[in-house]
Design an enzyme around this catalytic site. Structure first.
Site, PDB file in Angstrom:
ATOM      1  N   LYS A 142       0.723  -1.085  -0.210  1.00  0.00           N
ATOM      2  CA  LYS A 142      -0.177   0.070   0.128  1.00  0.00           C
ATOM      3  C   LYS A 142       0.951   1.368  -0.033  1.00  0.00           C
ATOM      4  O   LYS A 142       1.901   1.370   0.928  1.00  0.00           O
ATOM      5  CB  LYS A 142      -0.875   0.086   1.054  1.00  0.00           C
ATOM      6  CG  LYS A 142      -1.831   1.311   1.539  1.00  0.00           C
ATOM      7  CD  LYS A 142      -2.717   1.256   2.463  1.00  0.00           C
ATOM      8  CE  LYS A 142      -3.926   2.407   2.636  1.00  0.00           C
ATOM      9  NZ  LYS A 142      -4.747   2.278   3.704  1.00  0.00           N
ATOM     10  N   LYS A 200       1.407   9.709   6.025  1.00  0.00           N
ATOM     11  CA  LYS A 200       1.214   8.376   6.511  1.00  0.00           C
ATOM     12  C   LYS A 200       2.597   7.922   5.818  1.00  0.00           C
ATOM     13  O   LYS A 200       2.787   6.592   5.837  1.00  0.00           O
ATOM     14  CB  LYS A 200       0.422   7.581   6.021  1.00  0.00           C
ATOM     15  CG  LYS A 200      -1.358   8.044   6.661  1.00  0.00           C
ATOM     16  CD  LYS A 200      -2.444   7.151   6.518  1.00  0.00           C
ATOM     17  CE  LYS A 200      -3.826   7.731   7.154  1.00  0.00           C
ATOM     18  NZ  LYS A 200      -4.900   6.913   6.965  1.00  0.00           N
ATOM     19  N   GLU A 234       7.961  -6.640   0.589  1.00  0.00           N
ATOM     20  CA  GLU A 234       6.526  -6.498   1.709  1.00  0.00           C
ATOM     21  C   GLU A 234       5.467  -7.716   1.182  1.00  0.00           C
ATOM     22  O   GLU A 234       4.934  -8.311   2.286  1.00  0.00           O
ATOM     23  CB  GLU A 234       5.845  -5.193   1.366  1.00  0.00           C
ATOM     24  CG  GLU A 234       6.537  -3.843   1.849  1.00  0.00           C
ATOM     25  CD  GLU A 234       6.141  -3.618   3.226  1.00  0.00           C
ATOM     26  OE1 GLU A 234       5.619  -4.631   3.827  1.00  0.00           O
ATOM     27  OE2 GLU A 234       6.476  -2.862   3.922  1.00  0.00           O
ATOM     28  N   LYS A 251      -2.073  -1.247  -3.915  1.00  0.00           N
ATOM     29  CA  LYS A 251      -3.086  -0.162  -3.652  1.00  0.00           C
ATOM     30  C   LYS A 251      -2.271   0.908  -3.809  1.00  0.00           C
ATOM     31  O   LYS A 251      -1.319   1.106  -3.111  1.00  0.00           O
ATOM     32  CB  LYS A 251      -3.874  -0.276  -2.337  1.00  0.00           C
ATOM     33  CG  LYS A 251      -4.662   0.790  -2.117  1.00  0.00           C
ATOM     34  CD  LYS A 251      -5.450   0.565  -0.860  1.00  0.00           C
ATOM     35  CE  LYS A 251      -6.288   1.778  -0.644  1.00  0.00           C
ATOM     36  NZ  LYS A 251      -6.777   1.733   0.840  1.00  0.00           N
ATOM     37  N   SER A 301     -10.276   5.685  -4.238  1.00  0.00           N
ATOM     38  CA  SER A 301     -11.280   6.837  -4.347  1.00  0.00           C
ATOM     39  C   SER A 301     -11.010   7.740  -5.224  1.00  0.00           C
ATOM     40  O   SER A 301     -11.572   8.545  -6.119  1.00  0.00           O
ATOM     41  CB  SER A 301     -11.694   7.235  -2.950  1.00  0.00           C
ATOM     42  OG  SER A 301     -10.175   7.780  -2.368  1.00  0.00           O
TER      43      SER A 301
HETATM   44  N1  LIG Z   1      -7.996   1.890   3.744  1.00  0.00           N
HETATM   45  C1  LIG Z   1      -8.668   2.362   2.552  1.00  0.00           C
HETATM   46  C2  LIG Z   1      -7.919   3.588   1.930  1.00  0.00           C
HETATM   47  O1  LIG Z   1      -6.903   3.889   2.946  1.00  0.00           O
HETATM   48  C3  LIG Z   1      -8.252   4.357   0.850  1.00  0.00           C
HETATM   49  C4  LIG Z   1      -9.106   3.693   0.037  1.00  0.00           C
HETATM   50  C5  LIG Z   1      -9.636   4.762  -1.109  1.00  0.00           C
HETATM   51  O2  LIG Z   1      -8.816   5.878  -1.175  1.00  0.00           O
HETATM   52  O3  LIG Z   1     -10.485   4.283  -1.865  1.00  0.00           O
HETATM   53 MG   LIG Z   2       4.402  -4.873   5.503  1.00  0.00          MG
END
Ligand SMILES: NCC(=O)CCC(=O)O
Ligand SMILES: [Mg+2]
Length: 327
Positions: free
Chosen positions: A194, A221, A237, A252, A278
């Site tokens: 992520k 973050k 990872e 992601k 999103s």
């Molecule tokens: N744990 C979900 C997110 O951090 C964001 C998802 C998104 O932006 O659709």
């Molecule tokens: Mg990790």
């Protein structure tokens, strides 16, 4: 000329016959946002045509998804401000909104696969995925709470828990606790790669979960989510999470990271999920509203590209639109 590539493109029949990638309803995991209240269906300002549902309307929504052939959901909750703290206390409440949401979905459609988001940000008074102390995010203390949170979701009936926090070692903590407590069949979908992306903005509006701007609170973050510049680290990872017991891994966001998706697909032998986030949703909606892009065509093109890159499954806010377009 002996070889003419265009022979395979002369009409829709031949094109569909030789098409290498198809998207189907089986590919989708549908993210759902849940709020307290009754009869609430609130549109998210930065995500046109996407809503937060109270539990009564969530029930209706999942029945509709099921009837469209969408068989998996990923639950997120918007937690009332007064229940937030720096310890994830409400996340462990057996009667919390997430725990009730799991039961609501399972009651409405017992066969629906229910995955739950595991991270502290919706519960955190500071908008962080873990516990904050002295300007830092505590790794091991956070992982311990996240494991308890997973157990709580499993007890509520979740089929899969989906840790989205990026703490080190949390998959091991979660898997160990679930095994110790007898939840052998509760799966883990790890957000293993992520990235610290700017494409999450609308989601943070949806859940009111952005990091707060205050002294000694990290403003972003980047100390836990990955640097968008890194490819080898994404593989590291992901392989670590598989060793720690992840059943499904994830990349992601989607579109900007399809090279990573392909690398991971080639490196692992577990299903690879991709989260089309999103911001990716919002960009398409905004451009289509202005008439600058053709909405349906762009949606299908992006989803096809994600699958072609190597996604086994796609978490997407376009899932419902897509299945209506495919059939
Ligand atoms: N744990 C979900 C997110 O951090 C964001 C998802 C998104 O932006 O659709
Ligand atoms: Mg990790």
């Amino acid at each position: 000329m002996l070889i003419r590539n265009r022979r395979l493109r002369t009409g829709e029949a031949i094109r569909s016959l030789v098409r290498e990638t198809a998207i189907t309803p089986n590919d989708f995991l549908v993210p759902l946002f849940v709020v307290e209240g009754k009869n609430v269906k609130e549109e998210i300002a930065s995500m046109p045509n996407y809503y937060r549902y109270s539990l009564d309307l969530l029930e209706k929504e999942v029945k509709e998804l099921w009837n469209l052939g969408l068989k998996s959901v990923l639950l997120f909750v918007k937690v009332p401000e007064k229940l937030k703290d720096n310890a994830g206390t409400e996340a462990l409440n057996p009667d919390g909104l997430m725990q009730r949401a799991v039961k609501t979905v399972k009651n409405a459609v017992p066969e629906m696969l229910v995955m739950t988001d595991v991270a502290l940000d919706p519960y955190s008074s500071f908008g962080h995925d873990g516990i904050v102390a002295d300007g830092k995010i505590l790794n091991d203390d956070s992982a311990a709470v996240l494991a308890e949170m997973s157990l709580s979701h499993a007890k509520a009936g979740a089929d899969f828990v989906a840790p989205s926090d990026m703490m080190d070692g949390r998959i091991f903590e979660m898997r160990s606790l679930l095994e110790d407590e007898g939840f052998h069949d509760t799966g883990i979908m790890s957000y293993s790669a992520k990235f610290a992306s700017a494409f999450y903005g609308p989601f943070r509006d949806a859940l009111d979960s952005a990091p707060v701007d205050a002294k000694d609170i990290p403003k972003d973050k980047k100390t836990y989510q990955m640097d968008p510049a890194n490819r080898d680290e994404a593989i590291k990872e992901t392989l670590m999470d598989i060793q720690e017991g992840a059943d499904i891994v994830m990349v992601k966001p989607g579109l900007c990271y399809l090279d990573i998706v392909r690398d991971i697909k080639n490196a692992v032998n577990v299903p690879v999920a991709v989260y089309q986030v999103s911001g990716e949703y919002a960009m398409i909606k905004a451009a289509a509203e202005r008439g600058w892009l053709e909405h349906d065509a762009v949606v299908l093109e992006q989803l096809t590209a994600i699958k072609r890159a190597g996604a086994t499954l796609i978490a997407s806010y376009f899932a419902k639109d897509a299945v209506k377009l495919i059939y």
